[in-house]
Write a protein that holds these residues in place. Structure first.
Motif, PDB file in Angstrom:
ATOM      1  N   LEU A   1       0.812  -1.216   0.000  1.00 59.97           N
ATOM      2  CA  LEU A   1       0.000   0.000   0.000  1.00 59.97           C
ATOM      3  C   LEU A   1       0.847   1.268   0.000  1.00 59.97           C
ATOM      4  O   LEU A   1       0.314   2.352  -0.244  1.00 59.97           O
TER       5      LEU A   1
ATOM      6  N   SER B   1      -9.730   6.181   1.747  1.00 58.81           N
ATOM      7  CA  SER B   1      -9.367   5.616   0.444  1.00 58.81           C
ATOM      8  C   SER B   1     -10.223   4.395   0.136  1.00 58.81           C
ATOM      9  O   SER B   1     -10.833   3.790   1.017  1.00 58.81           O
TER      10      SER B   1
ATOM     11  N   ILE C   1      -9.919   0.663  -1.513  1.00 54.82           N
ATOM     12  CA  ILE C   1      -8.930  -0.362  -1.844  1.00 54.82           C
ATOM     13  C   ILE C   1      -9.668  -1.564  -2.407  1.00 54.82           C
ATOM     14  O   ILE C   1     -10.500  -2.173  -1.726  1.00 54.82           O
TER      15      ILE C   1
ATOM     16  N   ASP D   1      -8.819   4.046  -5.413  1.00 54.99           N
ATOM     17  CA  ASP D   1      -7.511   4.648  -5.136  1.00 54.99           C
ATOM     18  C   ASP D   1      -6.394   3.614  -5.271  1.00 54.99           C
ATOM     19  O   ASP D   1      -5.289   3.937  -5.688  1.00 54.99           O
ATOM     20  N   THR D   2      -6.695   2.379  -4.884  1.00 55.38           N
ATOM     21  CA  THR D   2      -5.699   1.307  -4.937  1.00 55.38           C
ATOM     22  C   THR D   2      -6.355   0.039  -5.469  1.00 55.38           C
ATOM     23  O   THR D   2      -7.448  -0.320  -5.021  1.00 55.38           O
TER      24      THR D   2
ATOM     25  N   LEU E   1      -5.480  -3.989  -6.024  1.00 57.52           N
ATOM     26  CA  LEU E   1      -4.546  -5.061  -5.681  1.00 57.52           C
ATOM     27  C   LEU E   1      -5.016  -6.372  -6.276  1.00 57.52           C
ATOM     28  O   LEU E   1      -6.227  -6.638  -6.320  1.00 57.52           O
TER      29      LEU E   1
ATOM     30  N   ALA F   1       0.275  -4.745  -6.598  1.00 56.57           N
ATOM     31  CA  ALA F   1      -0.443  -3.490  -6.791  1.00 56.57           C
ATOM     32  C   ALA F   1      -0.360  -3.092  -8.256  1.00 56.57           C
ATOM     33  O   ALA F   1       0.727  -2.962  -8.805  1.00 56.57           O
TER      34      ALA F   1
ATOM     35  N   LYS G   1      -2.457  -0.462  -9.305  1.00 58.64           N
ATOM     36  CA  LYS G   1      -2.770   0.961  -9.240  1.00 58.64           C
ATOM     37  C   LYS G   1      -2.674   1.391  -7.788  1.00 58.64           C
ATOM     38  O   LYS G   1      -3.179   0.706  -6.899  1.00 58.64           O
ATOM     39  N   ASN G   2      -2.024   2.518  -7.545  1.00 57.58           N
ATOM     40  CA  ASN G   2      -1.898   3.019  -6.180  1.00 57.58           C
ATOM     41  C   ASN G   2      -1.644   4.517  -6.216  1.00 57.58           C
ATOM     42  O   ASN G   2      -0.583   4.957  -6.656  1.00 57.58           O
ATOM     43  N   ARG G   3      -2.604   5.286  -5.787  1.00 63.03           N
ATOM     44  CA  ARG G   3      -2.466   6.735  -5.771  1.00 63.03           C
ATOM     45  C   ARG G   3      -1.620   7.223  -4.596  1.00 63.03           C
ATOM     46  O   ARG G   3      -1.289   8.398  -4.523  1.00 63.03           O
TER      47      ARG G   3
ATOM     48  N   VAL H   1       3.410   1.419  -7.653  1.00 63.04           N
ATOM     49  CA  VAL H   1       2.627   0.330  -8.243  1.00 63.04           C
ATOM     50  C   VAL H   1       3.486  -0.900  -8.530  1.00 63.04           C
ATOM     51  O   VAL H   1       2.946  -1.947  -8.893  1.00 63.04           O
TER      52      VAL H   1
END
Length: 457
Positions: free
Chosen positions: A84, A92, A94, A232-233, A235, A250, A252-254, A258
């Protein structure tokens, strides 16, 4: 639950945008099948012709924007926090996807149990009864008596249950629905609208949502692509059901990198984090048989040694087979062509099988030279020493190009007790400080690597 506001819906073709008052199996405009998706037009009690009010915000220079520090909360599992980006960010969304039975619910139940010790946590189970969730918690020996459990499939009544809640688990997004749409749960429209409602709640009330997502048989998350855009994330929980090890990736991870991956082991007491990767990505018998090579792979902020195994056998058919696991198919075909043209390895009449140990996927170009060395080892039938590591990017002309994080890769090899490492010649200056701790061999071309590892060839 009764509808509070009557809504008007229509079906829109996702390919051409044609609309219809009812669902059709085939779009009358473009002729595509199963593309009609239900969408909300407007609430019936809205006044026609009204315009959306502006938010009142105005453009500012970047220098006047204040930096916001995101407070992170530990999940109780170190590898999960690493993926994360250092912990859970408040407010967020997830999304956790994975194959059935991979351990998604188990992982989130453990995280919810840890958070419920000093936070208010709600677990919404749309697929299991409350007693089934309690039975899983007892099987894992989790102390989560204060965790709230809700068995509900309609998401419209969720907001009233969130008073004081800081973390909420939705298991799963494909099993819940909203009364605003007439389609069944799991449809494209339902998944999109339910995710939009959760996003509105998360951002307005600062509640963190853990959302379980199903995957299709191709391995992609089920539902519209907008589901991943909202989050936002995102996984992915990967692994084989027959094996104990799992990899959390990951995509995508803002709030973090990633490229991070986390390694877990499924045990009788739940999922535990694995910090010693040598037993996962390296075999005990490496160096005894031909066809394996070790490369220090960079994943996010960490570097780990991964063993690449290859098998080269004479083809029984006219077309030789190329079967890579963990390496892109086109990348393998390219490296085989380089070995044939630049190094004289006649692999055209051989089947080539390749596997990256532990189920990890190697996407960076720095693993090219290790793949070539493993293929050469299998072709010549000569093993590579178990304490030798190889890394570098290979070009079509056979040259070995410089890679990033060279110093960090060599440091990892020193830490793991390796005695020799083959590095790109252009990276040699950055690793000279390690020459007293490990034998560093600069490589300019692929055939140089082959001569160094297999001197008789």
């Amino acid at each position: 639950m009764a509808k509070t506001n009557k809504t008007i819906t229509e079906f829109v073709c996702s390919e051409c945008g044609a609309t219809s008052a009812r669902w059709l199996g085939r779009c009358p405009s473009c002729g595509k099948f199963n593309t009609m998706v239900e969408e909300i037009v407007t609430p019936a009690n809205d006044n026609k012709g009204t315009k959306r009010q502006a938010t009142g915000s105005r453009a500012k220079p970047l220098s006047q924007i204040t930096y916001e520090n995101y407070n992170r909360t530990s999940s109780g599992i170190s590898e999960f926090d690493t993926v994360l980006g250092g912990g859970i960010v408040a407010g967020s969304l997830i999304l956790l996807g994975g194959d059935p039975g991979i351990g998604k619910s188990t992982l989130l139940t453990q995280i919810a149990s840890h958070l419920s010790k000093d936070k208010k946590v709600l677990y919404l189970s749309a697929e299991e009864s409350c007693s089934q969730v309690k039975m899983r918690a007892q099987r894992l020996n989790l102390a989560c008596d204060d965790m709230l459990i809700l068995n509900e499939t309609c998401i419209d009544g969720l907001e009233s249950e969130l008073d004081g809640v800081e973390f909420c688990v939705i298991d799963s997004i494909q099993a819940v629905y909203t009364d605003d749409l007439s389609s069944s749960s799991g449809s494209v429209g339902q998944v999109r609208e339910c995710a939009s409602k959760l996003m509105r709640i998360a951002k307005s009330r600062g509640i963190t949502f853990f959302i379980v997502g199903h995957v299709t048989k191709e391995g992609a998350l089920a539902g519209p692509k907008v589901l991943e855009h909202i989050m936002d994330t995102v996984l992915y929980f990967e692994g084989e059901n027959q094996e104990n090890f799992r990899i959390l990736r990951a995509v995508k991870n803002r709030f973090g990198n990633v490229a991070e991956v986390g390694v877990f082991e499924m045990t009788g007491e739940g999922i535990i984090a694995v910090t010693d990767y040598s037993g996962v990505f390296l075999s005990e018998s490496r160096g005894e048989e031909a066809g394996s090579a070790v490369t220090p792979a960079q994943t996010g902020a960490r570097c780990m040694n991964v063993e690449i195994q290859t098998l080269v056998t004479k083809t029984s058919f006219g077309q030789p087979r190329r079967m890579p696991l963990g390496i892109d198919y086109n990348k393998l075909a390219l490296l085989i062509a380089v070995l044939e043209k630049r190094c004289g390895l006649a692999l055209g009449g051989y089947d080539v099988y390749l596997n990256a140990m532990g189920g990890i996927k190697l996407t960076e170009p720095a693993c090219d030279l290790a793949v070539c060395s493993a293929l050469a080892s299998a072709y010549f039938g000569k093993p590579i020493d178990k304490y030798t590591a190889v890394f570098g990017e290979v070009g079509l002309t056979g040259e070995v190009r410089a890679v990033s994080y060279c110093e960090k890769r060599v440091a990892e090899c020193v830490k793991m007790g390796f005695k020799k490492v083959l590095v790109p010649a252009k990276n040699m200056k950055s690793v000279l400080k390690y020459k007293d701790k490990i034998s560093i061999v600069p490589v300019l071309y692929v055939n140089t690597m082959i001569k160094n590892l297999f001197k008789d060839e």
